[in-house]
Design a protein around this motif. Structure first.
Motif, mmCIF file in Angstrom:
data_model
loop_
_atom_site.group_PDB
_atom_site.id
_atom_site.type_symbol
_atom_site.label_atom_id
_atom_site.label_comp_id
_atom_site.label_asym_id
_atom_site.label_seq_id
_atom_site.Cartn_x
_atom_site.Cartn_y
_atom_site.Cartn_z
ATOM 1 N N LYS A 1 3.090 5.944 -3.223
ATOM 2 C CA LYS A 1 4.219 6.631 -3.859
ATOM 3 C C LYS A 1 4.106 6.587 -5.380
ATOM 4 C CE LYS A 1 6.603 8.003 -0.286
ATOM 5 N NZ LYS A 1 6.814 9.463 -0.038
ATOM 6 N N ALA A 2 3.609 5.464 -5.896
ATOM 7 C CA ALA A 2 3.437 5.347 -7.339
ATOM 8 C C ALA A 2 2.406 6.357 -7.844
ATOM 9 C CB ALA A 2 3.022 3.928 -7.702
ATOM 10 N N LEU A 3 1.339 6.567 -7.080
ATOM 11 C CA LEU A 3 0.344 7.572 -7.464
ATOM 12 C C LEU A 3 0.987 8.955 -7.534
ATOM 13 C CD1 LEU A 3 -2.832 6.480 -5.456
ATOM 14 C CD2 LEU A 3 -2.493 6.361 -7.927
ATOM 15 N N ASP A 4 1.856 9.250 -6.557
ATOM 16 C CA ASP A 4 2.567 10.540 -6.586
ATOM 17 C C ASP A 4 3.356 10.691 -7.877
ATOM 18 O OD1 ASP A 4 1.612 11.195 -4.070
ATOM 19 O OD2 ASP A 4 3.427 10.551 -3.020
ATOM 20 N N ARG A 5 3.869 9.569 -8.379
ATOM 21 C CA ARG A 5 4.712 9.601 -9.573
ATOM 22 C C ARG A 5 3.911 9.384 -10.864
ATOM 23 N NH1 ARG A 5 10.043 9.555 -8.529
ATOM 24 N NH2 ARG A 5 10.694 9.252 -6.340
ATOM 25 N N VAL B 1 10.162 1.415 -10.100
ATOM 26 C CA VAL B 1 11.459 1.313 -9.423
ATOM 27 C C VAL B 1 11.633 2.497 -8.468
ATOM 28 C CG1 VAL B 1 13.951 1.389 -9.746
ATOM 29 C CG2 VAL B 1 12.537 -0.050 -11.244
ATOM 30 N N ALA B 2 11.303 3.699 -8.906
ATOM 31 C CA ALA B 2 11.427 4.875 -8.054
ATOM 32 C C ALA B 2 10.527 4.764 -6.830
ATOM 33 C CB ALA B 2 11.089 6.133 -8.852
ATOM 34 N N ARG C 1 -2.099 -0.533 -8.209
ATOM 35 C CA ARG C 1 -2.848 -0.990 -7.040
ATOM 36 C C ARG C 1 -2.347 -2.361 -6.585
ATOM 37 N NH1 ARG C 1 -7.612 0.555 -4.528
ATOM 38 N NH2 ARG C 1 -8.716 -1.130 -3.461
ATOM 39 N N PRO C 2 -2.063 -2.537 -5.279
ATOM 40 C CA PRO C 2 -1.459 -3.784 -4.805
ATOM 41 C C PRO C 2 -2.493 -4.855 -4.470
ATOM 42 C CG PRO C 2 -1.619 -2.253 -2.981
ATOM 43 C CD PRO C 2 -2.189 -1.539 -4.189
ATOM 44 N N TYR D 1 0.829 -1.204 0.000
ATOM 45 C CA TYR D 1 0.000 0.000 0.000
ATOM 46 C C TYR D 1 0.865 1.257 0.000
ATOM 47 C CZ TYR D 1 -3.577 3.351 1.540
ATOM 48 O OH TYR D 1 -4.424 4.437 1.642
ATOM 49 N N ALA D 2 1.972 1.215 0.742
ATOM 50 C CA ALA D 2 2.884 2.367 0.778
ATOM 51 C C ALA D 2 3.488 2.619 -0.606
ATOM 52 C CB ALA D 2 3.988 2.124 1.814
#
Length: 449
Positions: free
Chosen positions: A405-409, A441-442, A414-415, A400-401
């Motif tokens: 972060k992926a949404l920010d990028r 990756v980021a 979705r996990p 979830y974390a």
């Protein structure tokens, strides 16, 4: 109107699916304005790569021009009509097309309006079939552990995900759960290359104990989606087909998530070359445009319901939007694209490219246990230690974390617990796949270091 205003309006009234709404205090809903291809754009103009195809249903990209045009044309002709004793050309044409591509022998189609509804339909048909063919004692269903078949009551009962079903156990019918294949943590110390489906012994043992009371066994063929995209060998399906034939038990293949090219073939059952007695399809059926599902059955199943009215053998099951013409138009356009635009062939090439690129980027990550794949589906399983395959602590909500972060990028990743997956539109291009990997990756680095 700024996004914050839309978010406030949303949270004032909307209860979102599969969500703990308190989480929305720190991760408010993203209000999407429009989509194109593999990309979504929010009301502020920020882009997101929809690498999960919006819950696996968007097959050919958002706002696909051919599907758009098909729906627009149908809208000017007929939007909907009762499907009992009436029909229409889009449904008839779709039925003909589907029978051409479904596993051989699935000749009769029952239209429904969502995936769970199709599963409910399949369970009721299996139950009634056994009753009407002289086996009223066959009233139970068998499923695999870690399975998921939807969230209505019957579908929950034949699922094995406590997250969805545990609360409602007292309301659910009793079912028989068989240990599913787990090729990543194989208890027989086999690999995917050396496996002979030794784990099938659990199915054989349960059939020996319960076959006399079994109406049907239901499985997600080849890929158990909500379990974390757990992929098992086609040989397991072949063995199961033979076992069902031996004991007179019906086989229900739930292809809602796996159909229409997701696994590299039209249907996952095609990998094993088997025909189930009953198949459910939905999600990508309409390219992700319209809610529609279908239960397909063999002639033998259908004929058990065909009788004079006062024999009371009819299947009395209906959905208001069964056979919706707009959904049929979308489905026809989707199938036409798959058959004539070379999408399936190019998707196979992209599948090789994607898995190789993911392996190079994350295959040696200290918290990646396995990147399993079939078709364009790739599932990255996070673990504490790849050598022991010990899971990460659940309370850490690592997946979830990373999702946040992926949404920010600008990536919708979705996990499934601590399993992150790619299940993109078949039409996605390699540049977008590479960009999605970079953002993944980021995001891993943001959370795991």
């Amino acid at each position: 109107m700024k996004s914050q205003v839309w978010v406030e309006k949303d949270l004032a009234h909307i209860w979102h699916p599969c969500s703990q709404m308190k989480d929305y205090e720190t991760l408010p809903p993203i209000v999407i304005d429009h989509g194109k291809g593999a990309y979504l754009y929010d009301v502020d103009g920020k882009e997101y790569i929809d690498i999960i195809s919006s819950w696996w249903c968007n097959l050919l990209g958002h706002c696909n021009p051919k599907i758009n045009e098909a729906i627009k044309q149908q809208l000017d002709t007929l939007e909907h009509v009762i499907f009992a004793n009436l029909s229409h050309k889009p449904a008839i044409t779709l039925a003909e097309k589907l029978v051409e591509i479904l596993p051989k022998g699935l000749n009769k189609l029952h239209f429904n309006d969502n995936g769970s509804g199709a599963v409910e339909c399949a369970l009721k048909v299996a139950f009634q079939y056994q009753y009407q063919t002289g086996h009223p004692e066959r009233q139970k269903f068998m499923c695999l552990s870690e399975s998921y078949h939807g969230e209505t009551m019957g579908a929950l009962a034949v699922g094995s995900m406590d997250l969805f079903a545990k609360m409602y156990q007292s309301m659910l019918m009793e079912t028989i759960h068989t240990e599913a294949p787990d090729c990543y943590r194989c208890p027989y110390n086999k690999t995917r290359e050396t496996c002979d489906c030794e784990c099938f012994v659990h199915m054989e043992e349960n059939f020996a104990k319960h076959s006399h009371e079994l109406a049907a066994v239901i499985v997600e063929p080849i890929v158990q989606g909500c379990a974390g995209m757990r992929i098992y060998p086609p040989a397991y399906l072949k063995k199961l087909r033979a076992l069902c034939d031996q004991y007179g038990v019906l086989l229900i293949a739930d292809e809602i998530a796996t159909g229409f090219g997701r696994t590299g073939k039209f249907f996952a059952c095609d990998h094993a070359g088997i025909t189930p007695d009953i198949m459910t399809i939905s999600k990508a059926l309409t390219g992700g445009y319209m809610p529609m599902s279908i239960m397909a059955v063999t002639d033998a199943i259908y004929n058990a319901f065909y009788a004079d009215y006062f024999e009371y053998k009819a299947f009395m099951h209906s959905h208001t939007y069964s056979g919706n013409p707009l959904g049929c138009a979308a489905a026809l356009a989707t199938i036409d694209i798959l058959q004539h635009d070379g999408v399936m062939e190019t998707a196979q090439e992209k599948a090789v490219f994607l898995h190789k690129a993911l392996q190079e980027a994350l295959g040696n990550h200290p918290n990646v246990g396995e990147i399993r794949h079939i078709g364009l589906i790739n599932a990255i399983e996070l673990v504490k230690d790849p050598k022991t395959k010990e899971p990460l602590p659940g309370k850490a909500r690592t997946g979830y974390a990373i999702y946040k972060k992926a949404l920010d990028r600008g990536l919708l990743l979705r996990p499934l617990g601590d399993i992150l997956y790619f299940n993109p539109p078949l039409t996605i291009d390699n540049d977008t796949l590479e960009e999605a990997i970079r953002r993944t990756v980021a995001s891993f680095d943001d959370v795991l270091g």
